[in-house]
Design an enzyme around this catalytic site. Structure first.
Site, PDB file in Angstrom:
ATOM      1  CG  ASN A  59      -2.087  -1.002   0.979  1.00 28.83           C
ATOM      2  OD1 ASN A  59      -2.316  -1.389   0.333  1.00 28.83           O
ATOM      3  ND2 ASN A  59      -2.652  -1.187   2.423  1.00 28.83           N
ATOM      4  NE  ARG A 387      -6.447  -2.463 -11.470  1.00 33.26           N
ATOM      5  CZ  ARG A 387      -6.603  -0.969 -10.993  1.00 33.26           C
ATOM      6  NH1 ARG A 387      -7.968  -0.808 -10.653  1.00 33.26           N
ATOM      7  NH2 ARG A 387      -5.898  -0.139 -10.943  1.00 33.26           N
ATOM      8  NE  ARG A 417      -2.988   5.905 -10.511  1.00 30.55           N
ATOM      9  CZ  ARG A 417      -3.482   6.603  -9.874  1.00 30.55           C
ATOM     10  NH1 ARG A 417      -4.157   6.175  -8.708  1.00 30.55           N
ATOM     11  NH2 ARG A 417      -3.799   7.892 -10.477  1.00 30.55           N
ATOM     12  CG  HIS A 447     -14.374   2.441 -12.036  1.00 32.79           C
ATOM     13  ND1 HIS A 447     -14.973   2.537 -10.653  1.00 32.79           N
ATOM     14  CD2 HIS A 447     -12.991   1.702 -11.583  1.00 32.79           C
ATOM     15  CE1 HIS A 447     -14.282   2.032  -9.837  1.00 32.79           C
ATOM     16  NE2 HIS A 447     -13.294   1.495 -10.150  1.00 32.79           N
ATOM     17  CE1 TYR A 480      -8.820  -7.254  -3.675  1.00 31.86           C
ATOM     18  CE2 TYR A 480      -9.926  -5.692  -4.994  1.00 31.86           C
ATOM     19  CZ  TYR A 480      -8.807  -6.216  -4.538  1.00 31.86           C
ATOM     20  OH  TYR A 480      -7.403  -5.618  -4.897  1.00 31.86           O
ATOM     21  NE  ARG A 576     -11.269  -1.135   0.659  1.00 31.88           N
ATOM     22  CZ  ARG A 576     -10.299  -0.858  -0.239  1.00 31.88           C
ATOM     23  NH1 ARG A 576      -9.222  -0.831   0.279  1.00 31.88           N
ATOM     24  NH2 ARG A 576     -10.631  -0.468  -1.416  1.00 31.88           N
ATOM     25  CG  HIS A 604     -13.824  -3.507  -4.082  1.00 31.94           C
ATOM     26  ND1 HIS A 604     -14.468  -3.780  -5.299  1.00 31.94           N
ATOM     27  CD2 HIS A 604     -12.824  -2.523  -4.397  1.00 31.94           C
ATOM     28  CE1 HIS A 604     -13.925  -2.879  -6.306  1.00 31.94           C
ATOM     29  NE2 HIS A 604     -12.808  -2.295  -5.364  1.00 31.94           N
TER      30      HIS A 604
END
Length: 703
Positions: A59, A387, A417, A447, A480, A576, A604
Site C-alpha cells: 500500500n 481489471r 492504474r 469504471h 474482495y 474502508r 470493496h
C-alpha cells in the site's frame, strides 16, 4: 434510478472552515489500520499478520508512487494553493514524511520483535547468512552458481561508468570495493533479480533472503577486488501515468508510448536504505539520485517486506484463516441435478443479488457470461472490462462468443492504474478474435461494472444484465467483498443498453430511469436524496442515510451530510479507506457515525441507503465519493427494489454498526480500534460471521 429531488439553493447551515480531513493524511490513517491487523495477536492468525505487514508495504509503495508523486509535482510546479483541508503542499509533504517515518519504524518493530520471533517459535525461520549451517551454505552456494550468478549484472561506478539508472521498487545491493593494487575505493551496484524468490527456501520452513546469498558471493562478481562492505537500498519513483488524450483512436498508442517512458526518467520520491549503510555510500546514492535527506528512510534489514507475501502463503493451515470455499447462490443452485442451472431461466423468475466472495463468482457472474457465449440463442454480449486476471475465463468467453458469430462489444479501460500493460494485451487479443473493442471515452475512465446479454427467445428479444461493484476478475473475487445484481428487469436492461450505446457510439444520453450515471448524474442524484432525507426529518417522517464506500472525499457530498446531521438525520458512513469528513463534532456532525472494517476480505462494495420517509431508496454501484469517480469516470449506481434484497443490505449495515462488531470508529479526526470488548474477548468478526451464516444456509438447504 428515478429522478432525484431538486437541490435547495441555500446550504441551510454555516459550516466550519476546517471541516475536511486531509485526504493524504486520512489514507495514512487507513494504512495504520492495516498495521493494526499485523499487531493483532488475538484475532489474526500469525501468517495472516505477516501478510498484513506485506500489504502495509505494498500500500505504501503505491501511495508514494501516485499520491506523494502527485504532491511533489504540485510543489515543483510552484502550486502554492492549499488543499480542501487548508494545508499547503510543502507543509503537507513534510507532515506525510514525518508520519510515514513513524509508521515504517513501527512496522519494522512489529516484524523484528513480534512476527519474526513468533514465526520462529512455530518453526518458520527467516535467517541471515550467519545463521545457516555448513550444509545450507553449500546448498545456497550451488544455487547461486547455477541459478543466480548467470543472471546478475554488476555495475561499477567510475569515470568511464556513470551512476546507473535505479529502477523503481527494485532491491539493490550497494557494494563498496577496493582495488588491492591502487587501494582506491569504488562503488558498485547489483540489482536483485525479480524472477528468483525473495526468500529462498532451505530445509523445512527455513528461509534466507536472496540479498544475503548474493552479498556473500560478491567475490564471484568482482573477482580481483576487495569487497569492503555491502548493504541494500531501494528507490520509489513517480509511476503515475501522464497521457494527453487527443481521441480514443490514438489513446492506445499514446499509452503504449507512455509505458515505455515510464521505464526511465521518473524522478524519485523515496529512498530506503538499510541502517548499516556506510556514510560514504549513503552520500553518493543521495547525491546521484538528487533526492532530499528528508525523503531518505533508514530501516533495519530486510528492506521491502512485500516479500512476506511468499512466506504468508506457505502450507500451514494452523497459522492461517480457516479454509473457505464460496457457495453457489441458492437461486442459481440446482438441487436435484449436477447439471449447472440455466442462469437465464433463473433470471426470468427473479432478480439475484450476489454478495461475493460468500456467493461464488464462478457459478454466478462467470457462468452467466460463459453460458451466454455458448448459448445459440444469444445474439450479442456487451461488457466493460476495467481489471481482470491474467488467465481470464471472462476474456476467453468473449472470444468464444465472437468466434461463434455473436456480436461482442468490450469496453476496455486501458488506463486502469498499474494494469495498463495487461489491459493493452487483452485488448489486442480481443480485437484479433473479432470483438468490437472500445477504449472508453475521451477524458473519462470507464469504471462501471456492466455486462449486457441479448437473447432471441420465443416471445421476442430479451435482455439480461449484471451490474456490480467489483471488477470482472475471478481471482480477486475470492478475496474482495463485492455485490452485484443479475436481472432481466426490462427497465434496468433498457437503461444499460442505452448506456452501452453511449459508451460505444455518439449518443448524448444522460438521463436514465433506474440508474445514476457519472459524470452527469451520480453526485447530483445523491445530493438530491440527501436533501430529501432532510425534508423527511423536518416533517417528522422516517429519515436516515447509510453509505458504504471505499473512500469519501467529495466536499459537496460531505457538506450535504453535515447539513443532514444538523437537521437531525442519523448518518452512518461505512468506509474502508480515505475519509474526508469529521465525525461526531458538536454543531457540525454530531449525528454522523463513521466505521471501518478491515480483515480477511477487502471491503470493496459501494452501497447507498436512504430511508425515504419509510420507503427506502437503496442502490449499489461502482462509484466512490471522490472527485475522480464523480467527475472523471463513467460510473453507475442501480436501484435495488425487491424487499428481500433491501433487507439483506439493511442487515449488513446493522451488523457493521453494531457495537458488538469488531471495527474502527472515527471520533472527529482520530480513529480508535474497537475490536476487543472490555473483557478482552474479541468482538464479532463480520467476515467470519457471514461465512458461518453461509454455511448454515447451505446446511439448511441440504436438509
Amino acid at each position: 434510478m428515478p429522478d432525484a429531488p431538486a437541490q435547495p439553493t441555500e446550504p441551510g447551515t454555516e459550516l466550519l472552515a476546517d471541516r475536511y480531513v486531509d485526504r493524504e493524511l486520512s489514507w495514512l490513517a487507513f494504512n495504520t489500520r492495516v498495521l493494526d491487523l499485523a499487531r493483532d495477536r488475538v484475532r489474526v492468525p500469525l501468517l495472516e499478520r505477516a501478510r498484513f505487514l506485506a500489504i502495509f508495504s505494498s500500500n505504501l509503495d503505491e501511495y508514494f508512487m501516485v499520491r506523494v508523486a502527485g504532491l511533489k509535482r504540485r510543489i515543483a510546479a510552484g502550486v502554492a494553493v492549499p488543499g480542501a483541508s487548508g494545508i499547503m503542499p510543502r507543509d503537507l509533504h513534510d507532515t506525510i514524511l514525518a508520519r510515514v517515518r513513524e509508521l515504517v519504524a513501527e512496522q519494522s518493530r512489529v516484524f523484528a520483535e513480534e512476527v519474526r520471533p513468533e514465526l520462529a517459535a512455530q518453526g518458520i525461520t527467516l535467517l541471515t547468512w550467519a545463521d545457516l549451517t555448513d550444509d545450507e551454505r553449500a546448498a545456497m552456494g550451488t544455487l547461486f552458481e547455477e541459478r543466480v550468478y548467470p543472471i546478475l549484472t554488476p555495475l561499477a561506478v567510475d569515470p568511464s561508468h556513470p551512476f546507473p539508472y535505479i529502477s523503481g521498487l527494485s532491491i539493490n545491493l550497494a557494494v563498496l570495493l577496493r582495488n588491492p593494487a591502487t587501494r582506491a575505493r569504488q562503488f558498485a551496484r547489483v540489482k536483485l533479480p525479480t524472477n528468483v524468490s525473495r526468500f529462498l527456501p532451505l530445509s523445512g520452513d527455513r528461509f534466507v533472503p536472496l540479498e544475503e546469498v548474493i552479498g556473500h558471493h560478491l567475490h564471484r562478481l568482482f573477482s580481483g577486488m576487495d569487497v569492503l562492505q555491502w548493504t541494500t537500498f531501494r528507490v520509489t519513483r513517480n509511476e503515475d501515468l501522464e497521457v494527453e488524450e487527443d481521441d480514443a483512436e490514438n489513446l492506445l498508442h499514446a499509452l503504449e508510448r507512455e509505458l515505455l517512458r515510464r521505464k526511465v526518467g521518473r524522478p524519485p520520491v523515496r529512498l530506503e536504505v538499510a541502517d548499516d549503510i556506510d556514510d560514504q555510500m549513503r552520500r553518493l546514492i543521495v547525491q546521484e539520485l538528487d533526492i532530499s535527506e528528508k525523503e531518505v528512510f533508514e530501516l533495519p534489514a530486510p528492506l521491502d517486506l512485500t516479500g512476506l507475501f511468499g512466506i504468508a502463503g506457505i502450507d500451514r493451515e494452523d497459522l492461517q484463516y480457516p479454509p473457505f470455499l464460496p457457495k453457489t447462490h441458492p437461486e442459481l443452485a440446482e438441487v436435484e441435478s449436477a447439471k449447472p442451472v440455466d442462469v437465464f431461466a433463473a433470471l426470468r423468475h427473479t432478480d439475484v443479488l450476489l454478495h461475493h466472495p460468500y456467493d461464488s463468482f464462478a457459478t454466478s457472474v462467470q457462468r452467466f457470461i460463459e453460458q451466454a457465449a455458448a448459448d445459440p440463442l444469444v445474439l450479442a454480449i456487451k461488457q466493460t472490462l476495467y481489471r481482470t486476471s491474467g488467465d481470464s475465463p471472462i476474456v476467453d468467453a468473449l472470444i468464444d462468443a465472437a468466434e461463434a458469430g455473436k456480436q461482442v462489444l468490450a469496453v476496455v479501460e486501458i488506463k486502469a492504474r498499474f494494469d495498463e500493460q495487461a489491459n493493452i494485451a487483452w485488448a489486442r487479443k480481443l480485437e484479433r478474435a473479432g470483438v468490437h473493442v472500445v477504449y472508453g471515452m475521451v477524458g473519462l475512465k470507464t469504471h462501471c461494472k456492466l455486462c449486457l446479454v441479448v437473447r432471441d427467445e420465443p416471445d421476442g428479444l430479451r435482455r439480461y444484465v449484471h451490474i456490480g461493484t467489483g471488477n470482472y476478475n475471478p481471482k480477486t473475487a475470492r478475496t474482495y467483498e463485492d455485490m452485484g445484481l443479475l436481472t432481466a428487469n426490462p427497465i434496468i436492461t433498457d437503461d444499460v443498453a442505452r448506456l452501452f450505446n453511449h459508451l460505444s457510439g455518439m449518443t448524448r444520453e444522460t438521463r436514465y430511469r433506474r440508474l445514476l450515471v457519472a459524470p452527469e448524474g451520480i453526485r447530483s442524484g445523491l445530493l438530491g436524496f440527501i436533501e430529501e432525507e432532510i425534508g423527511h426529518a423536518r416533517a417528522g417522517r422516517e429519515a436516515r442515510i447509510r453509505l458504504k464506500v471505499n473512500s469519501i472525499v467529495d466536499e459537496r457530498v460531505i457538506d450535504a451530510l453535515y447539513r443532514a446531521s444538523a437537521a437531525g438525520v442519523p448518518v452512518d458512513v461505512w468506509v474502508r479507506g480515505t475519509c474526508g469528513l469529521r465525525a461526531g463534532v458538536p454543531e457540525l456532525s454530531e449525528n454522523i457515525r463513521v466505521r471501518s472494517i478491515l480483515g480477511r476480505f477487502l471491503e470493496h462494495s459501494r452501497l447507498f441507503w436512504f430511508a425515504g420517509g419509510g420507503h427506502p431508496h437503496v442502490g449499489l454501484g461502482s462509484a466512490d465519493l471522490m472527485h475522480r469517480n464523480l467527475d472523471r469516470r463513467v460510473e453507475t449506481i442501480v436501484l435495488v427494489t425487491q424487499p428481500r434484497h433491501i433487507a439483506q443490505i439493511e442487515h449488513l449495515f446493522d451488523l457493521a454498526f453494531d457495537d458488538a462488531t469488531a471495527s474502527w470508529w472515527l471520533d472527529d479526526t482520530t480513529w480508535h480500534q474497537r475490536t476487543l470488548g472490555d473483557d478482552g474477548v474479541p468482538k464479532l468478526d463480520l467476515h467470519e460471521h457471514l461465512i458461518a451464516a453461509l454455511a448454515s444456509r447451505r446446511a439448511e438447504r441440504d436438509r
